[in-house]
Design an enzyme around this catalytic site. Structure first.
Site, PDB file in Angstrom:
ATOM      1  NE  ARG A 256      17.464  62.699 -15.710  1.00 44.08           N
ATOM      2  CZ  ARG A 256      16.659  61.726 -16.139  1.00 44.08           C
ATOM      3  NH1 ARG A 256      15.806  61.941 -17.112  1.00 44.08           N
ATOM      4  NH2 ARG A 256      16.713  60.532 -15.574  1.00 44.08           N
TER       5      ARG A 256
ATOM      6  CG  HIS B  15      20.570  56.855 -15.174  1.00 40.79           C
ATOM      7  ND1 HIS B  15      20.191  57.546 -14.038  1.00 40.79           N
ATOM      8  CD2 HIS B  15      19.411  56.604 -15.849  1.00 40.79           C
ATOM      9  CE1 HIS B  15      18.882  57.709 -14.043  1.00 40.79           C
ATOM     10  NE2 HIS B  15      18.380  57.146 -15.119  1.00 40.79           N
TER      11      HIS B  15
ATOM     12  CD  GLN C 116      16.899  52.965 -14.709  1.00 41.86           C
ATOM     13  OE1 GLN C 116      16.362  54.049 -14.824  1.00 41.86           O
ATOM     14  NE2 GLN C 116      16.211  51.853 -14.483  1.00 41.86           N
TER      15      GLN C 116
ATOM     16  CG  ASP D  40      18.721  53.265 -22.553  1.00 40.66           C
ATOM     17  OD1 ASP D  40      17.514  53.596 -22.629  1.00 40.66           O
ATOM     18  OD2 ASP D  40      19.606  54.035 -22.138  1.00 40.66           O
TER      19      ASP D  40
ATOM     20  CB  CYS E  50      16.471  52.608 -17.847  1.00 43.40           C
ATOM     21  SG  CYS E  50      16.879  53.502 -19.371  1.00 43.40           S
TER      22      CYS E  50
ATOM     23  NE  ARG F  16      15.590  55.367 -11.148  1.00 47.24           N
ATOM     24  CZ  ARG F  16      15.617  56.375 -12.029  1.00 47.24           C
ATOM     25  NH1 ARG F  16      15.138  56.205 -13.247  1.00 47.24           N
ATOM     26  NH2 ARG F  16      16.145  57.547 -11.706  1.00 47.24           N
TER      27      ARG F  16
HETATM   28  N1   CP Z   1      14.757  55.825 -16.539  1.00 52.24           N
HETATM   29  C1   CP Z   1      14.721  57.156 -16.299  1.00 52.24           C
HETATM   30  O1   CP Z   1      15.655  57.753 -15.743  1.00 52.24           O
HETATM   31  O2   CP Z   1      13.575  57.747 -16.710  1.00 52.24           O
HETATM   32  P1   CP Z   1      13.258  59.304 -16.764  1.00 52.24           P
HETATM   33  O3   CP Z   1      14.111  59.893 -17.854  1.00 52.24           O
HETATM   34  O4   CP Z   1      11.791  59.373 -17.076  1.00 52.24           O
HETATM   35  O5   CP Z   1      13.595  59.917 -15.436  1.00 52.24           O
HETATM   36  N1  NVA Z   2      20.150  56.688 -22.146  1.00 58.62           N
HETATM   37  C1  NVA Z   2      18.933  57.415 -21.917  1.00 58.62           C
HETATM   38  C2  NVA Z   2      18.382  57.089 -20.570  1.00 58.62           C
HETATM   39  C3  NVA Z   2      17.102  57.777 -20.224  1.00 58.62           C
HETATM   40  C4  NVA Z   2      16.612  57.461 -18.862  1.00 58.62           C
HETATM   41  C5  NVA Z   2      19.196  58.917 -22.031  1.00 58.62           C
HETATM   42  O1  NVA Z   2      20.224  59.371 -21.535  1.00 58.62           O
HETATM   43  O2  NVA Z   2      18.391  59.604 -22.640  1.00 58.62           O
END
Ligand code: CP
Ligand code: NVA
Length: 308
Positions: A110, A137, A140, A228, A267, A295
């Site tokens: 990440r 992402h 997701q 989101d 998400c 997930r």
């Molecule tokens: N939706 C998602 O990726 O959640 P987290 O940020 O908790 O991993």
């Molecule tokens: N768009 C959000 C998604 C989190 C899972 C972010 O990047 O923070």
């Protein structure tokens, strides 16, 4: 030597392979019905294998679902934040990739910057999986599509509407549109639209994408409405975003404009009263917790695709 299968963007992976990943996600989910959460799948396909997980930013779902995914596949995982690693003190991502490739069978990252992920993959000799970047992402969206197929519909007959910030999650919905054949409507205000070249590239590959700044119009007769957060991790202009996106809350009125059986997805993490009304996310059309659970199932199929 066989090509390493990295999972970085849905745009890069052929539709037939994404379809087989989704089929595998459904199959594995069904096959372990009744198993305890920590029980290993009957075939334990990755016994003795290890996934390294590196987080440059926070995570609940990605972290726990990947860890449980490896356990259920018979393997194990090691998690570290970049600050726990020399990466946080300036060791290069190139050297990190080469070193971890000597220890583990795959790496999930990440990352703040998408370029870091690309560089990791370029220098690793094991598969690299995108656990979210500032750009996209993909894991997701595989879980989201699994959730929509569980409602009984065919993705290629569905109209999905994205309301709000054209962020990393929206980009992956754009990337997947041509692969799965759904129609995608993007309703984002000026300054928050999905990057034009991402939309253009998807259209060139056959994606049916419509854009309108009017969320009510966008939701009309939709089968799926998606929201989101207005402030993603790494965004530094929260106050401005709250003002600029204020008209893009998914409300009961928007859900009423959609088809009566429309599904609401998010998400998570969610901010009730900002991008979505509590009555919508906690209401009967919301599938957000199935989406979160998926997930795990979708990522097991992604890991299997990468590791096999
Ligand atoms: N939706 C998602 O990726 O959640 P987290 O940020 O908790 O991993
Ligand atoms: N768009 C959000 C998604 C989190 C899972 C972010 O990047 O923070």
């Amino acid at each position: 030597m066989a090509q390493i299968k990295h999972f970085l963007s849905l745009a890069d992976i052929p539709a037939s392979e994404l379809r087989s990943i989704l089929d595998e996600a459904h199959r594995r989910k069904r096959a372990r019905s009744g198993f305890p959460k920590g029980g290993v799948d009957a075939d334990a396909p990755f016994s003795g294998e290890t996934l390294a997980m590196i987080f440059e930013k926070s995570s609940t779902r990605t972290r726990f679902s990947f860890d449980m995914a490896m356990r259920q596949l018979g393997g194990t995982s090691i998690t570290a934040t970049s600050n726990d690693m020399q990466l946080g003190r300036g060791e290069t991502v190139e050297d990190t990739a080469k070193v971890l490739s000597r220890f583990v069978d795959g790496i999930m990252l990440r990352a703040n910057a998408h370029a870091t992920l690309v560089s990791l993959a370029h220098n690793a000799s094991v598969p690299v999986i995108n656990g979210l970047t500032d750009y996209n992402h993909p894991c997701q969206i595989m879980a989201d599509l699994q959730t929509l197929e569980e409602t009984g519909g065919d993705l290629s007959d569905m109209t999905l509407t994205w309301v709000g910030d054209g962020n990393n999650v929206a980009v992956s919905f754009v990337n997947a549109a041509a692969k799965f054949g759904y129609k995608l409507r993007l309703s984002c205000p000026d300054g928050y639209t999905v990057p034009g070249q991402t939309v253009e590239a998807a259209r060139q590959s056959g994606a049916k994408i419509e854009t309108t700044a009017d969320p009510l119009k966008a939701c009309k007769n939709s089968d799926v409405v998606i929201a989101d957060t207005w402030v993603s991790m790494g965004d530094t202009d929260a106050d401005k975003r709250m003002t600029d996106l204020a008209d893009y809350q998914v409300t009961d009125a928007l859900m009423r404009a959609a088809n009566p059986s429309a599904t609401f997805l998010h998400c998570l993490p969610a901010h009730r009263g900002e991008e979505v009304a509590a009555s919508v996310i906690d209401g009967p059309q919301s599938r957000v917790f199935d989406e979160a659970e998926n997930r795990l199932h979708a990522q097991k199929a992604i890991i299997a695709w990468c590791f096999n």
